[in-house]
Every structure is written in C-alpha cells, then in structure tokens.
Design a protein around this motif. Structure first.
Motif, PDB file in Angstrom:
ATOM      1  N   GLY A 289       3.864  72.274  51.919  1.00  0.00           N
ATOM      2  CA  GLY A 289       4.476  71.200  51.152  1.00  0.00           C
ATOM      3  C   GLY A 289       5.148  70.144  51.992  1.00  0.00           C
ATOM      4  O   GLY A 289       5.444  69.053  51.498  1.00  0.00           O
ATOM      5  N   VAL A 290       5.413  70.457  53.265  1.00  0.00           N
ATOM      6  CA  VAL A 290       5.984  69.466  54.172  1.00  0.00           C
ATOM      7  C   VAL A 290       4.831  68.792  54.906  1.00  0.00           C
ATOM      8  O   VAL A 290       4.045  69.455  55.588  1.00  0.00           O
ATOM      9  CB  VAL A 290       6.963  70.101  55.178  1.00  0.00           C
TER      10      VAL A 290
ATOM     11  N   LEU B 182      10.570  63.721  52.846  1.00  0.00           N
ATOM     12  CA  LEU B 182      10.563  64.712  51.775  1.00  0.00           C
ATOM     13  C   LEU B 182      10.804  64.071  50.422  1.00  0.00           C
ATOM     14  O   LEU B 182      10.318  64.549  49.400  1.00  0.00           O
ATOM     15  CB  LEU B 182      11.645  65.763  52.032  1.00  0.00           C
TER      16      LEU B 182
ATOM     17  N   GLU C 222      12.347  68.974  44.802  1.00  0.00           N
ATOM     18  CA  GLU C 222      11.716  70.067  45.526  1.00  0.00           C
ATOM     19  C   GLU C 222      10.383  69.668  46.156  1.00  0.00           C
ATOM     20  O   GLU C 222      10.016  70.123  47.224  1.00  0.00           O
ATOM     21  CB  GLU C 222      11.484  71.253  44.575  1.00  0.00           C
ATOM     22  N   ARG C 223       9.609  68.866  45.466  1.00  0.00           N
ATOM     23  CA  ARG C 223       8.281  68.445  45.936  1.00  0.00           C
ATOM     24  C   ARG C 223       7.382  69.625  46.312  1.00  0.00           C
ATOM     25  O   ARG C 223       6.521  69.528  47.168  1.00  0.00           O
ATOM     26  CB  ARG C 223       8.392  67.506  47.143  1.00  0.00           C
TER      27      ARG C 223
ATOM     28  N   ILE D 279       7.957  72.275  48.011  1.00  0.00           N
ATOM     29  CA  ILE D 279       8.104  72.807  49.361  1.00  0.00           C
ATOM     30  C   ILE D 279       8.385  74.308  49.296  1.00  0.00           C
ATOM     31  O   ILE D 279       9.225  74.768  48.526  1.00  0.00           O
ATOM     32  CB  ILE D 279       9.252  72.093  50.104  1.00  0.00           C
ATOM     33  N   ASP D 280       7.652  75.054  50.102  1.00  0.00           N
ATOM     34  CA  ASP D 280       7.878  76.485  50.233  1.00  0.00           C
ATOM     35  C   ASP D 280       8.756  76.700  51.465  1.00  0.00           C
ATOM     36  O   ASP D 280       8.297  76.518  52.593  1.00  0.00           O
ATOM     37  CB  ASP D 280       6.536  77.206  50.376  1.00  0.00           C
ATOM     38  N   ARG D 281      10.006  77.062  51.267  1.00  0.00           N
ATOM     39  CA  ARG D 281      10.958  77.199  52.370  1.00  0.00           C
ATOM     40  C   ARG D 281      10.977  78.600  52.988  1.00  0.00           C
ATOM     41  O   ARG D 281      11.850  78.907  53.805  1.00  0.00           O
ATOM     42  CB  ARG D 281      12.354  76.803  51.890  1.00  0.00           C
TER      43      ARG D 281
ATOM     44  N   ASP E 135       7.093  70.813  59.962  1.00  0.00           N
ATOM     45  CA  ASP E 135       5.887  70.098  59.537  1.00  0.00           C
ATOM     46  C   ASP E 135       4.619  70.423  60.310  1.00  0.00           C
ATOM     47  O   ASP E 135       3.521  70.149  59.830  1.00  0.00           O
ATOM     48  CB  ASP E 135       6.125  68.587  59.567  1.00  0.00           C
TER      49      ASP E 135
END
Length: 289
Positions: free
Chosen positions: A109-110, A116, A120-121, A123-125, A164
């Motif tokens: 997701g990044v 960003l 949340e867009r 993104i898997d953190r 990224d």
C-alpha cells in the motif's frame, strides 16, 4: 599487501543507470570504448531495446552481464508479483546475468515516491508479516531460478527505504532469508550505500562468504538531497570508507564483478562519457588500489 590491493581494475562493471541517459546499445558501446568488461542492466531498458537484441549486443561486444535489476516487490504476496519475478528470472537466464537483484518491496500500500495522503489508504503496517511474505515467495522462486541457472541476490536497502522499497534493511536480515536455500540459488548484494552505516556489517560480510552474489559501490552523500533515492554519489564524494568494506568482501572470497551504481541528478545530467571516465578513475583510486 592488503586485501583491497588484490582487486583488479578489470572487475569494474558499469551499472547502466549510472549513465542513465544512455540506452542499452549506447551503454554497451560506451563500455567497449572505455575498456570496461562488464555491465549491469535494468529490465525496463532491456525491454525497450528488446531482450534478444540486448543479449546479442552484449555477446557481440564480449561483455559480461554482472547483474540484472530488478526482481522483487514480493510483500504483497500476489500471484502477479510471482509471475513478474518468473519473467525476470527468464530474462536473467537469457542474458546469462551473474545474478538477478531482488529489491523485496516495502509495506503493501505504500508506493515509492508518492505521499501517503490522509486516512489509511489500504496500508498494511504489519512489517513482520511483510517479511514473512518475502520468505514465502522465495520458497517458490528459488527452485524456479535454480532450474534456469539464475541466482537471486537479495539486496538489503538503507532503513530509510523500509516503508516503500525494501523491508530488508540489514545484511543480517538478508542472510537469514537466504540461508534456507542453496547458495547457488539465493545470495545477497553488498551495496556500500545501503550497508556502510551498520555496526555489524563487517561481521555479516564475513558470515556471507560464498553467498555474496554482487558487490555494488557508490558513496553516501551529505547532506542527503530532498529525493533520498538520488543521494548516491561518486566514490570519494561522500562519507563511506571503501577500504574496510572492500577488504571484507575480498576476504569473504568474493571474486566477481564490482558494479558502480549511482543515482544522482547531477551525474545523470552530465556527459556519460565524462562520467564513465571519472568513475573508472575513482574506482582505481579507492577500490582497485
């Protein structure tokens, strides 16, 4: 005689993106004119030139392909990513490349070089999960590469690229991922820009031994430019001690090509022939001395 003094200038390899203005054909011609025996290629430029034509150009020029860049971006765990990496392996085999450089990817997701934004867009953190998906993908790709005589080369990137571009930030992490696989299938890249800062790097280079598939050199500039990707400088223009790193890589038993890989706006804007002459001279002063 120190280990560094055993490095032959004939091991110099031009990574194509150091002279980014040159096409594959122009870079091959430049290598011939400057007496360079090896070249590192990039997939998108090979695609523009044509895979078969590139292979013929390199073969007719008598050059070695030190590496093909890049495979990787495995953290999504998608079938599309695996398919693209299989294609990259096939291309590396066609070019008889010394290795296929694997930049494993950042957090899903990044997107590199994109903000960003808000929210949340998607993104898997889960950083640990992203690294686990790299290991799972390697379990699929390593045997495929081995069947085709291609060596995957895991490249740890400086921690500033963890989000990224690469969830592998140290040589130790790369070696831990490589170790379940035969060394002829999975090795590692030692890139001075990415590893110079690591207090454990010399011990990890010694540990790597025959796992070292590529040694890439450039300097780490200070201050870092606004676009950190372009902070790679000509050797001697930054802060890296090349003697200790080159001696360690040599002592570990690496005898392959040494690529000069520089991403830098000023270098890219300069005349490629002048750039090649300059980096060859610095290679002689700082690497092959």
């Amino acid at each position: 005689m120190s280990a560094a003094s055993a490095v032959s200038a004939r091991r110099f390899s031009l990574n194509q993106w150091t002279t980014k203005r040159w096409s594959v054909a122009e870079a091959v011609d430049g290598c011939v004119r400057h007496g360079v025996e090896a070249i590192g290629l990039w997939r998108q430029d090979v695609a523009r030139q044509g895979l078969e034509e590139t292979a013929k150009l390199v073969r007719d020029a008598g050059l070695r392909v030190s590496s093909l860049c890049r495979g990787g971006f495995l953290t999504s765990g998608s079938a599309e990513s695996l398919d693209d990496n299989r294609r990259a392996i096939d291309e590396a085999a066609a070019l008889e490349a010394g290795c296929l450089v694997m930049v494993v990817g950042g957090l899903p997701g990044v997107v590199p070089d994109e903000p960003l934004g808000s929210g949340e867009r998607g993104i898997d953190r889960d950083l640990a999960g992203a690294r686990e998906r790299v290991a799972e993908a390697l379990a699929v790709l390593a045997p495929y590469a081995g069947e085709r005589g291609v060596r995957l080369a895991l490249e740890p990137l400086h921690p500033m690229y963890c989000a990224d571009r690469a969830v592998l930030s140290t040589l130790e992490q790369a070696l831990d991922l490589a170790e379940p696989h035969p060394s002829e299938q999975v090795g590692v890249v030692v890139d001075t820009f990415h590893v110079w800062w690591d207090p454990n790097v010399l011990a990890q280079i010694a540990r790597a031994g025959h796992r070292i598939a590529s040694y890439q050199v450039c300097d780490f500039l200070h201050p870092i430019p606004a676009n950190a990707l372009l902070g790679r400088g000509v050797m001697g223009d930054g802060v890296i001690d090349f003697t200790s790193l080159t001696e360690a890589v040599t002592a570990a038993g690496y005898t392959g090509d040494i690529e000069v890989e520089i991403f830098n706006a000023d270098v890219w804007a300069a005349d490629p022939d002048e750039v090649l002459a300059r980096i060859k001279a610095r290679f002689g002063e700082l690497i092959a001395r």
